[in-house]
Write an enzyme that holds these catalytic residues in place. Structure first.
Site, PDB file in Angstrom:
ATOM      1  N   HIS A  25      57.761  63.961  51.341  1.00 34.99           N
ATOM      2  CA  HIS A  25      57.341  62.621  51.767  1.00 34.99           C
ATOM      3  C   HIS A  25      56.888  62.544  53.205  1.00 34.99           C
ATOM      4  O   HIS A  25      56.780  61.448  53.749  1.00 34.99           O
ATOM      5  CB  HIS A  25      58.502  61.639  51.607  1.00 34.99           C
ATOM      6  CG  HIS A  25      58.733  61.208  50.204  1.00 34.99           C
ATOM      7  ND1 HIS A  25      58.100  60.116  49.659  1.00 34.99           N
ATOM      8  CD2 HIS A  25      59.505  61.721  49.224  1.00 34.99           C
ATOM      9  CE1 HIS A  25      58.489  59.961  48.403  1.00 34.99           C
ATOM     10  NE2 HIS A  25      59.338  60.922  48.109  1.00 34.99           N
ATOM     11  N   LYS A  68      56.594  46.840  58.026  1.00 35.38           N
ATOM     12  CA  LYS A  68      56.987  48.208  57.680  1.00 35.38           C
ATOM     13  C   LYS A  68      58.052  48.616  58.683  1.00 35.38           C
ATOM     14  O   LYS A  68      58.291  47.899  59.648  1.00 35.38           O
ATOM     15  CB  LYS A  68      55.784  49.158  57.761  1.00 35.38           C
ATOM     16  CG  LYS A  68      55.003  49.030  59.066  1.00 35.38           C
ATOM     17  CD  LYS A  68      53.753  49.906  59.097  1.00 35.38           C
ATOM     18  CE  LYS A  68      52.608  49.419  58.249  1.00 35.38           C
ATOM     19  NZ  LYS A  68      52.338  50.241  57.083  1.00 35.38           N
ATOM     20  N   ARG A  69      58.700  49.742  58.464  1.00 33.12           N
ATOM     21  CA  ARG A  69      59.675  50.188  59.446  1.00 33.12           C
ATOM     22  C   ARG A  69      59.023  50.348  60.816  1.00 33.12           C
ATOM     23  O   ARG A  69      57.829  50.652  60.913  1.00 33.12           O
ATOM     24  CB  ARG A  69      60.298  51.525  59.002  1.00 33.12           C
ATOM     25  CG  ARG A  69      61.337  51.376  57.923  1.00 33.12           C
ATOM     26  CD  ARG A  69      62.522  50.535  58.355  1.00 33.12           C
ATOM     27  NE  ARG A  69      63.369  51.251  59.293  1.00 33.12           N
ATOM     28  CZ  ARG A  69      64.564  51.738  59.005  1.00 33.12           C
ATOM     29  NH1 ARG A  69      65.097  51.569  57.801  1.00 33.12           N
ATOM     30  NH2 ARG A  69      65.273  52.388  59.928  1.00 33.12           N
ATOM     31  N   LYS A  75      53.711  54.805  63.283  1.00 32.79           N
ATOM     32  CA  LYS A  75      53.039  53.708  62.579  1.00 32.79           C
ATOM     33  C   LYS A  75      52.243  52.813  63.541  1.00 32.79           C
ATOM     34  O   LYS A  75      51.401  52.052  63.135  1.00 32.79           O
ATOM     35  CB  LYS A  75      54.064  52.876  61.803  1.00 32.79           C
ATOM     36  CG  LYS A  75      54.686  53.632  60.608  1.00 32.79           C
ATOM     37  CD  LYS A  75      55.725  52.765  59.902  1.00 32.79           C
ATOM     38  CE  LYS A  75      56.397  53.472  58.735  1.00 32.79           C
ATOM     39  NZ  LYS A  75      55.609  53.418  57.479  1.00 32.79           N
ATOM     40  N   THR A  95      52.987  52.669  50.918  1.00 30.11           N
ATOM     41  CA  THR A  95      52.877  51.900  49.668  1.00 30.11           C
ATOM     42  C   THR A  95      52.664  50.425  49.995  1.00 30.11           C
ATOM     43  O   THR A  95      52.130  49.685  49.178  1.00 30.11           O
ATOM     44  CB  THR A  95      54.141  52.046  48.799  1.00 30.11           C
ATOM     45  OG1 THR A  95      55.292  51.806  49.616  1.00 30.11           O
ATOM     46  CG2 THR A  95      54.220  53.423  48.171  1.00 30.11           C
ATOM     47  N   LYS A 142      50.306  47.352  48.147  1.00 24.61           N
ATOM     48  CA  LYS A 142      50.751  45.997  47.783  1.00 24.61           C
ATOM     49  C   LYS A 142      49.796  44.956  48.352  1.00 24.61           C
ATOM     50  O   LYS A 142      49.453  43.978  47.678  1.00 24.61           O
ATOM     51  CB  LYS A 142      52.167  45.738  48.319  1.00 24.61           C
ATOM     52  CG  LYS A 142      53.232  46.689  47.807  1.00 24.61           C
ATOM     53  CD  LYS A 142      54.541  46.519  48.613  1.00 24.61           C
ATOM     54  CE  LYS A 142      55.469  47.706  48.426  1.00 24.61           C
ATOM     55  NZ  LYS A 142      56.552  47.748  49.449  1.00 24.61           N
TER      56      LYS A 142
END
Ligand SMILES: *Cc1c(COP(=O)(O)O)cnc(C)c1O
Length: 824
Positions: free
Chosen positions: A368, A559-560, A565, A669, A673
């Site tokens: 992952h 998101k985290r 990110k 993911t 969405k």
């Protein structure tokens, strides 16, 4: 046991599916299970009684499916995952069971408010983020496809922490999700497994064969709790089996008898700590001993459970690969590999080579990540102390593997060192990803780009050695939860247009494509988005006293919180717009009205991530209060981003922020969405963004920033972030404003570490992508100003992203990795 009563002889049947029968069952459960009259009941009583009623309706099928899976002995998937980020269960189970209307009618006849009960449920947050949510989507799809399967995991007493903000800073609170009762699980204490730890090994001679036994030092009980996983209106109910740690009786008694009560209680606490709490690190495991205990605890219990309860008594274990595939969700369950070897060799007396031949066919591994710090390693010292026999087995696997490598490449010591499962520096450790790669029949990445980079950069030598092993399965999300339930109005609009087959065949959303050109459909689609924004506003006002701007574009990054990110990039965009207006460079009236919505938890020990959360809140307080912006720019950061909040925010979003540095996000993911719910993406060429853009078309996606090879080239040539700062006046002004203390009451020290990190380190190249990001945001503004053009693109995003159903992911796993066709 001989039964004579006719009911005892009849098969279990579900209650009739009528509102009357449902109401009667609900009242029965309220009175006889909760022990309370309706008039005296609390919302919690009514919620639990309702949940039990839904469970009662699904129970007959559940029992039948358990029986059927055991009886047919068809090949099953055992999905091994340390995390399942399930989200609320009530609505999902009502939908899957086809009970939503009956329940609504029954409760209304009882004068009970169903919405109040929905809101009462505490979501089981047994995961950190994307990885745990993926596991939850996968078990939903497995049940919907009717594939023989079981999910195994840990029943953490405390899931992911509840996030609150105090003066803009994250404060963590324990998530006591079990405290008001947990109606969706059934404890099966009589099926508990004993799990051993510590001690030493001995070799002994048995009829001339040298064998090994493990003499452990201590044991705990693993008590299973079964959760229902109903397929979507297909009459199937699969099982998620979560293990809870309990002190063993023998252990307790011995100490009790010695008269040391305190010691007995301490021992119990020690054992039960194993499933006490989910580790809140996402992408950066901490290497804690308790974490390894958790991992071994759940995989050992799962393997014993499957071999002991799902196989017939006289099962010939040499056929095991025809009966089961254990899917390893990341490296967390990889200790299952030496455990299966130990069971086959030490307990079942199988020769090593035969056991290894079986084991290598019984596992497959999903990687992952690409971040080196996320690849789990366990110090040999720790592993050997906790699991001495497993360490010996790992050493032997490695020895034999390296002998094969030598045979192929000769004494290429560099290559051998690079491929060894054991790494020597900084301390001798076991590389769990390497062990999984050697043992797995297949190794997959989670998006096309990620799988390619895995082969090219992370596991290169293994790809060379085992070219057939590597494959890709692009992630997906369940359309039931993330479209049908989260966005009922869009679902109705879609169903009106193309029928309801899309719920289990999401590729059919393609049929919506021509409607992008239909003005009436566009108007209806725009109306749904507006209604979802109003609904979100109601939720945020009630939940947090927050408000999004009226008529604003909703620009969402949830998101985290992680540096890769790049929430910082989004912050710089906001600060730059703010700075432009207050410095007079931009007229407030030229600012496209926007509300930036953030949602993000930081790992409690991740100081930089927590500072960035503080900064987002600080920027929000200043920007939201400054009249010079004329209310055209807002920042809203509701605390405690979780599945329930995702289900509200995503359907209301206009713009989806997927802005990681290329080559760092494995798949994502969240990005899927959003696109499915009609948000346009501003994103880098990273993870599954690549596939989203290919499917929706360049003209319906705002691409910006360096590609992975470009980022790599910049690293190689020597990245100096301060050069970007020097060269770009807008960037300089934004960074300087943060550094000046403008968002920290004049105190320059508060965000100094954030600023100096950006200027002198910037590991994820925020500054290098700043200018292209701002330019892409200008394109966003231009398209948004043309409401019709935006809506057309949004519709095409929905129509073209049916590929990202987790049903498709699971079909890929079944066809290419598991070979476990659905039962009929
Ligand atoms: C989907 C989801 C995630 C994953 O989001 P990414 O943007 O892919 O990182 C994390 N948390 C929750 C609650 C989710 O629903």
């Amino acid at each position: 046991m001989t039964a004579t009563h006719p009911l005892a002889l009849a098969p279990v049947t579900a209650p009739p599916r009528t509102a009357d029968a449902f109401a009667a069952q609900f009242l029965h459960n309220l009175n006889f299970d909760r022990g309370v009259a309706l008039s005296a009941s609390s919302a919690n009583d009514r919620y639990l009684a309702l949940a039990h009623t839904v469970r009662d309706h699904l129970m007959a099928q559940w029992l039948e499916d358990l029986r059927h899976q055991k009886q047919t002995q068809a090949k099953s998937v055992c999905y091994l995952s340390a995390e399942y980020l399930l989200g609320r269960q009530l609505d999902n189970n009502l939908l899957a069971g086809g009970l939503a209307e009956v329940a609504a009618e029954a409760l209304s006849a009882c004068g009970v408010d169903l919405d109040e009960l929905r809101a009462h449920e505490v979501e089981p947050g047994l995961g950190n983020g994307g990885l745990g949510r993926l596991a939850a989507c996968f078990i939903d799809s497995l049940a919907t496809l009717g594939a023989p399967s079981i999910g195994y995991g840990i029943r953490y007493e405390y899931g992911i922490f509840r996030q609150t903000f105090v003066d803009g800073q994250q404060v963590e609170q324990p998530d006591a999700w079990l405290s008001l009762g947990s109606p969706w699980e059934v404890a099966r204490p009589e099926e508990a497994q004993t799990i051993a730890f510590g001690g030493h090994t001995e070799t002994f001679d048995e009829q001339g064969v040298s064998r090994t036994r493990w003499i452990p030092a201590w044991t705990v009980q693993a008590v299973p709790y079964n959760l229902m996983v109903p397929g979507f209106q297909n009459g199937r109910v699969n099982t998620l089996r979560l293990w809870s740690a309990k002190a063993t009786n023998a252990f307790d008694l011995r100490i009790f008898n010695s008269g040391d009560y305190e010691e007995a209680v301490r021992a119990q606490t020690f054992a039960e700590n194993i499933s006490k709490v989910l580790y809140p690190e996402d992408s950066t495991p901490q290497g804690k001993e308790l974490r390894l205990q958790q991992q071994y605890f759940f995989v050992a219990a799962s393997i014993h459970d499957f071999l002991g309860t799902m196989l017939s008594e006289d099962y010939d274990l040499s056929n095991l690969p025809a009966r089961v595939i254990f899917q390893l969700n990341d490296t967390h369950p990889v200790i299952a590999v030496p455990e299966l070897m130990r069971v086959l060799v030490d307990e079942k007396g199988m020769p090593w080579d035969a056991a290894w031949a079986i084991t290598r066919q019984c596992f497959a591994y999903t990687c992952h990540t690409l971040l080196p710090e996320a690849l789990e390693v366990w110090p040999v010292e720790l592993l050997g102390r906790l699991l001495p026999r497993h360490l010996e087995i790992i050493y032997r696997i490695n020895e034999e593997f390296l002998a094969e490598v030598r045979e192929r490449y000769g004494d290429d010591e560099m290559r051998i060192r690079n491929m060894s499962i054991i790494v020597e520096h900084p301390v001798r450790s076991v590389r769990m990803a390497y062990l999984a790669t050697v043992a797995g029949a297949k190794v997959n990445g989670v998006a096309e780009l990620h799988s390619q980079l895995l082969r090219d950069k992370v596991l290169t030598d293994f790809d060379d050695f085992y070219p057939e092993k590597f494959t890709n399965v692009t992630n997906g999300v369940t359309p039931r939860r993330f479209l049908r339930l989260a966005n009922p109005e869009l679902s109705d609009l879609i169903t009106e247009a193309i029928g309801d087959g899309w719920v289990t065949d999401l590729a059919r959303l393609r049929e919506l494509e021509p409607l992008a050109e239909d003005a009436g459909f566009r108007a209806a689609f725009g109306e749904v988005k507006a209604a979802n924004k109003r609904r979100l506003n109601d939720v945020l006002r009630e939940r947090d006293g927050l408000e999004v701007g009226d008529g604003h574009m909703l620009d969402v990054m949830v998101k985290r919180l992680h540096e890769y990110k790049r929430q910082m990039l989004k912050v710089l965009h906001i600060v730059s717009t703010y700075e432009g207006v207050v410095s007079g460079r931009i007229a407030a009236s030229d600012v496209q009205p926007r509300t930036a919505i953030f949602g993000a938890k930081a790992a409690p020990g991740y100081a930089m991530a927590k500072r960035i959360i503080h900064l987002i809140n600080a920027v929000g307080s200043v920007v939201n209060a400054d009249p010079r912006l004329e209310g055209r720019l807002k920042v809203v950061f509701p605390p405690n981003y979780n599945v329930t909040l995702a289900e509200r925010v995503i359907p209301a979003a206009d713009l989806s922020e997927q802005i990681s540095l290329a080559g760092k996000e494995a798949s994502g993911t969240g990005n899927m969405k959003f696109a499915l719910n009609g948000a346009l993406t501003i994103g880098t060429d990273d993870g599954a963004n690549v596939e989203i853009r290919e499917l929706v078309g360049d003209e319906n996606f705002f691409l910006f920033g360096m590609s992975e090879p470009e980022a790599e080239a910049l690293t190689v040539s020597g990245y100096r972030p301060s050069e970007y700062y020097q060269a770009d006046a807008g960037l300089r002004a934004a960074v300087d404003l943060i550094a000046s203390g403008a968002f920290s009451g004049g105190d320059r020290s508060v965000f100094e570490p954030v600023v100096s990190n950006l200027l002198y380190e910037d590991r994820f190249m925020v500054l290098a992508d700043y200018a292209p990001y701002i330019a892409a945001q200008e394109r966003v503004d231009a398209v948004y100003a043309d409401h019709d053009a935006w809506t057309r693109s949004a519709i095409l995003n929905v129509a073209r992203t049916g590929f990202f159903s987790s049903d498709r992911s699971i079909r890929d796993y079944i066809d290419r990795i598991w070979h476990t066709p659905p039962l009929d």
